[in-house]
Design a protein around this motif. Structure first.
Motif, PDB file in Angstrom:
ATOM      1  N   PRO A 160      10.643 -68.666  -0.275  1.00 26.10           N
ATOM      2  CA  PRO A 160      10.353 -68.888   1.142  1.00 26.10           C
ATOM      3  C   PRO A 160      10.227 -67.572   1.915  1.00 26.10           C
ATOM      4  CG  PRO A 160      12.110 -70.337   0.386  1.00 26.10           C
ATOM      5  CD  PRO A 160      11.806 -69.403  -0.745  1.00 26.10           C
ATOM      6  N   THR A 161       9.294 -67.553   2.860  1.00 24.32           N
ATOM      7  CA  THR A 161       8.929 -66.317   3.557  1.00 24.32           C
ATOM      8  C   THR A 161      10.070 -65.698   4.363  1.00 24.32           C
ATOM      9  OG1 THR A 161       8.145 -67.726   5.314  1.00 24.32           O
ATOM     10  CG2 THR A 161       6.480 -66.869   3.794  1.00 24.32           C
ATOM     11  N   PHE A 162      11.064 -66.496   4.722  1.00 25.89           N
ATOM     12  CA  PHE A 162      12.127 -65.941   5.575  1.00 25.89           C
ATOM     13  C   PHE A 162      13.118 -65.073   4.809  1.00 25.89           C
ATOM     14  CE2 PHE A 162      15.102 -69.076   4.023  1.00 25.89           C
ATOM     15  CZ  PHE A 162      14.299 -70.184   3.748  1.00 25.89           C
ATOM     16  N   ILE A 163      13.050 -65.074   3.464  1.00 26.80           N
ATOM     17  CA  ILE A 163      14.034 -64.298   2.702  1.00 26.80           C
ATOM     18  C   ILE A 163      13.701 -62.811   2.715  1.00 26.80           C
ATOM     19  CG2 ILE A 163      15.190 -64.039   0.485  1.00 26.80           C
ATOM     20  CD1 ILE A 163      14.530 -66.896  -0.065  1.00 26.80           C
ATOM     21  N   GLU A 164      12.408 -62.519   2.603  1.00 27.65           N
ATOM     22  CA  GLU A 164      12.009 -61.121   2.581  1.00 27.65           C
ATOM     23  C   GLU A 164      12.419 -60.405   3.870  1.00 27.65           C
ATOM     24  OE1 GLU A 164       8.446 -60.717   0.134  1.00 27.65           O
ATOM     25  OE2 GLU A 164       7.933 -59.016   1.423  1.00 27.65           O
ATOM     26  N   PRO A 165      12.145 -60.969   5.049  1.00 32.22           N
ATOM     27  CA  PRO A 165      12.623 -60.316   6.279  1.00 32.22           C
ATOM     28  C   PRO A 165      14.140 -60.157   6.305  1.00 32.22           C
ATOM     29  CG  PRO A 165      11.115 -62.103   6.816  1.00 32.22           C
ATOM     30  CD  PRO A 165      11.275 -62.115   5.326  1.00 32.22           C
ATOM     31  N   TYR A 166      14.843 -61.156   5.766  1.00 32.21           N
ATOM     32  CA  TYR A 166      16.308 -61.038   5.756  1.00 32.21           C
ATOM     33  C   TYR A 166      16.716 -59.805   4.944  1.00 32.21           C
ATOM     34  CZ  TYR A 166      21.189 -61.491   4.831  1.00 32.21           C
ATOM     35  OH  TYR A 166      22.523 -61.178   4.728  1.00 32.21           O
ATOM     36  N   LEU A 167      16.222 -59.698   3.729  1.00 37.02           N
ATOM     37  CA  LEU A 167      16.638 -58.596   2.851  1.00 37.02           C
ATOM     38  C   LEU A 167      16.131 -57.239   3.351  1.00 37.02           C
ATOM     39  CD1 LEU A 167      16.146 -60.204  -0.677  1.00 37.02           C
ATOM     40  CD2 LEU A 167      18.324 -59.622   0.411  1.00 37.02           C
ATOM     41  N   ARG A 168      14.973 -57.238   3.984  1.00 35.66           N
ATOM     42  CA  ARG A 168      14.386 -55.969   4.418  1.00 35.66           C
ATOM     43  C   ARG A 168      14.991 -55.465   5.733  1.00 35.66           C
ATOM     44  NH1 ARG A 168       8.846 -57.308   5.222  1.00 35.66           N
ATOM     45  NH2 ARG A 168       9.550 -57.789   7.305  1.00 35.66           N
ATOM     46  N   ASP A 169      15.207 -56.391   6.678  1.00 43.00           N
ATOM     47  CA  ASP A 169      15.496 -55.963   8.052  1.00 43.00           C
ATOM     48  C   ASP A 169      16.932 -56.192   8.528  1.00 43.00           C
ATOM     49  OD1 ASP A 169      12.770 -55.472   8.135  1.00 43.00           O
ATOM     50  OD2 ASP A 169      12.304 -57.437   8.994  1.00 43.00           O
TER      51      ASP A 169
END
Ligand SMILES: Nc1nc2c(ncn2[C@@H]2O[C@H](COP(=O)(O)OP(=O)(O)OP(=O)(O)O)[C@@H](O)[C@H]2O)c(=O)[nH]1
Ligand SMILES: [Mg+2]
Length: 205
Positions: A98-107
């Protein structure tokens, strides 16, 4: 380690993540690798849902942890992530992730450590390598643990850990088992070290 842990909130959208407060430890890995089980074993309770069907966890679930039971606010957050798929991966970490995981881990500014779970009972997986490489490229703090260590004999486990270490180009892979509790003490120690470093960096006591 005796701790008090409780569910705080679920989110599928960065706008719904809780306001950053205490340092966070996130659990990332393929579906069914044992993220929710490991979180429960560390917290000493049935907090996160565990299932033999891959894809059980669909939201980012935040759990608050206290070591000092008198403190009203969590001192640490454990964060259970949905898994990425068994099969294909693409330009993002995983097309199925899901697309919301990448922002979580990155930001996420309070992310003190991403615990990357790899299954010690199967060969190194390209999708795991892709996540680990991505975390390294984004300079996010991470650590690799080999789950389900109880499924292998000591010899086979040692061979598998060495193979995983080489394939993922990391200094060490910590063997853990949510079933037997193996490695949990060592993992808690690494979590606390990462948490203290995060506190020092943010100027918190
Ligand atoms: N033998 C063994 N089985 C485990 C261990 N940890 C988890 N499992 C089993 O693996 C399956 C998946 O566990 P989960 O903790 O739900 O895995 P997950 O990574 O959270 O999966 P998703 O939420 O679907 O991404 C369950 O059947 C667990 O009982 C372990 O340490 N040893
Ligand atoms: Mg899960």
């Amino acid at each position: 380690m005796k701790v008090r842990a409780k569910f705080l909130t679920s989110a599928v959208d960065p706008a719904k993540f809780p306001a950053p407060s205490a340092p966070e430890i996130a659990f990332a890995g393929r579906s069914n690798v044992g993220k929710s089980s490991l979180l429960n074993a560390l917290a000493g309770g049935k907090l996160a849902h565990v299932s033999s069907t891959p894809g059980r966890t669909r939201t980012i679930n935040f759990f608050g942890v206290n070591f000092d039971l008198k403190r009203p606010n969590p001192e640490l957050l454990l964060v259970d992530l949905p898994g990425y798929g068994y099969a294909k991966i693409s330009k993002s970490i995983s097309a199925e992730w899901p697309t919301f995981i990448e922002p979580y881990l990155r930001d996420r500014e309070t992310l003190a450590l991403a615990v990357c779970l790899v299954d010690s009972s199967i060969p190194p997986q390209p999708s795991d390598h892709q996540l680990i490489t991505w975390l390294r490229q984004h300079q996010r703090p991470f650590l690799v643990v080999g789950t389900k260590a109880d499924k292998l004999s000591r010899n086979k486990l040692n061979n598998s850990l060495r193979e995983l270490q080489v394939a993922h180009e990391v200094g060490a892979v910590l063997p853990v088992s949510a079933e037997t509790g193996a490695g949990l003490k060592e993992l808690w120690q690494m979590i606390l070290e990462a948490t203290n470093e995060a506190d020092t960096a943010s100027g918190q006591p």
